[in-house]
Write an enzyme that holds these catalytic residues in place. Sequence first.
Site, PDB file in Angstrom:
ATOM      1  CE  LYS A  82      -4.263  -1.865   1.928  1.00  0.00           C
ATOM      2  NZ  LYS A  82      -5.349  -1.710   2.925  1.00  0.00           N
ATOM      3  CE  LYS A  94      -8.965 -11.890  -3.145  1.00  0.00           C
ATOM      4  NZ  LYS A  94      -8.406 -11.800  -1.773  1.00  0.00           N
ATOM      5  CE  LYS A 102     -15.022  -4.416  -1.183  1.00  0.00           C
ATOM      6  NZ  LYS A 102     -15.077  -3.817   0.174  1.00  0.00           N
TER       7      LYS A 102
END
Length: 336
Positions: free
Chosen positions: A121, A203, A206
Site C-alpha cells: 500500500k 484477483k 473492488k
Amino acid sequence: MNDTNAAASRRRIILSGIQPTGTFTLGNYLGAVKNWRQLQEEYDCYYFVADLHALTVYHDPAARRKASREAFALLLACGLDPTKSLVFIQSHVPAHAQMAWMLSCLSPFGDLSRMTQFKDKSAKHPEDINAGLFTYPALMAGDILLYQADYVPVGADQTQHLEFTRNIAARFNHIYGETFRLPEGYFPKTGARVMSLAEPTAKMSKSDENAKATIFILDDEKTILKKFKSAVTDSEALVAFREGKDGINNLMTIYSAVTGKSMEAIADEFSGKGYGDFKTAVGTVVAEELREIRENYARLLKDAAYLDAAIMDGTERASQIAEKTLRKTMRKMGLV
C-alpha cells in the site's frame, strides 16, 4: 460442569470483518460472505464493518458514513441473521481503538515494517504513508483478541497479520499472565478464489479500473450477463479445467461455487458447446444467486427503523463482550 468440560462443550468463536470501501464483489461473496452465512449455524459468529480500518485511505466523510451503513445492511442482505450472529460496526465499540493502542505498545517496529500489506500500500500510495497504515496490524490484533476468537477466516494476503496477532497475544500472555486465546486461521471447506474477468491471473477487485473486470453483488441481471459475455477466455473453445486456461478455469470456479457441481460435471455439461453458451450459463446462475441479496438489500435500506435498531443492538452486545476483555487487559497492564 468443570472448567475442562465447559471448554470442550462451548461453541467456538469465529470473527471476521469487511471494510466499507465499496460494494462487495462476487469474489468477496463467494470467497467469504457466503460461508459466513453457513458458519453461523455451527459457531458463535462475530462479524463487523471495519470502518476504522478504512480510515487509512482518505474518503469523503459523508460518503464514508453512508458506505458503513450500507455495508451493514449488505451483510444482513447476504443472509447474516442478527439473532444468530453478532453483527456490528467497529467504530461503535471504543474498546477497539483502546485495545489497539495498548497492543501497539507491544508491537515491535521491525515486525510492523515487514508487513507485506504495508509495503504494497505504501508503494501504491506514496503520497499518503500514514502511521495508521503502519500500525494497522495492532488494530487488527485488537479486533480479534477483544472477542477471544478461536478462528479467523483468512485469505493468502492475511495470514501474516494473523501470525502477528498470535505473536502479540503470546507476548502479552508471557509478560502479564494468561489473558488471550491464540486464534487460528479458518480455511473453509467450500469457497472460491474469484479472479478478474478481464485479467484472470489477478484477483477480482473492488478498485479495478476496468468496469468489465468485476461483478458487484448489487449489479442487475443485465449488467451481470453483459460482463460475463465479455470475460476473457482462450481460443481453444473447450470447457475444461487445466493449466494455461486461466479465463475458463475462473468461470468454472464461479459456476462450481454457485451450483455445487464438480469440474468434471461442468466439463461434461458443456461438452461440444461453445464459450458463448458457457458464459451465458455462468452469468445466469450468478444473477439468480444474487437476486435475493439485491431484493433484501433494497428492502433493508427502506426500513430505516429496523436497520437502526439492528445496528444499536449489535453495538450493545459487542460492547459488553469487548469491554470485559478490555478491562481485564488494562488491569493486567497496570492501568488504574
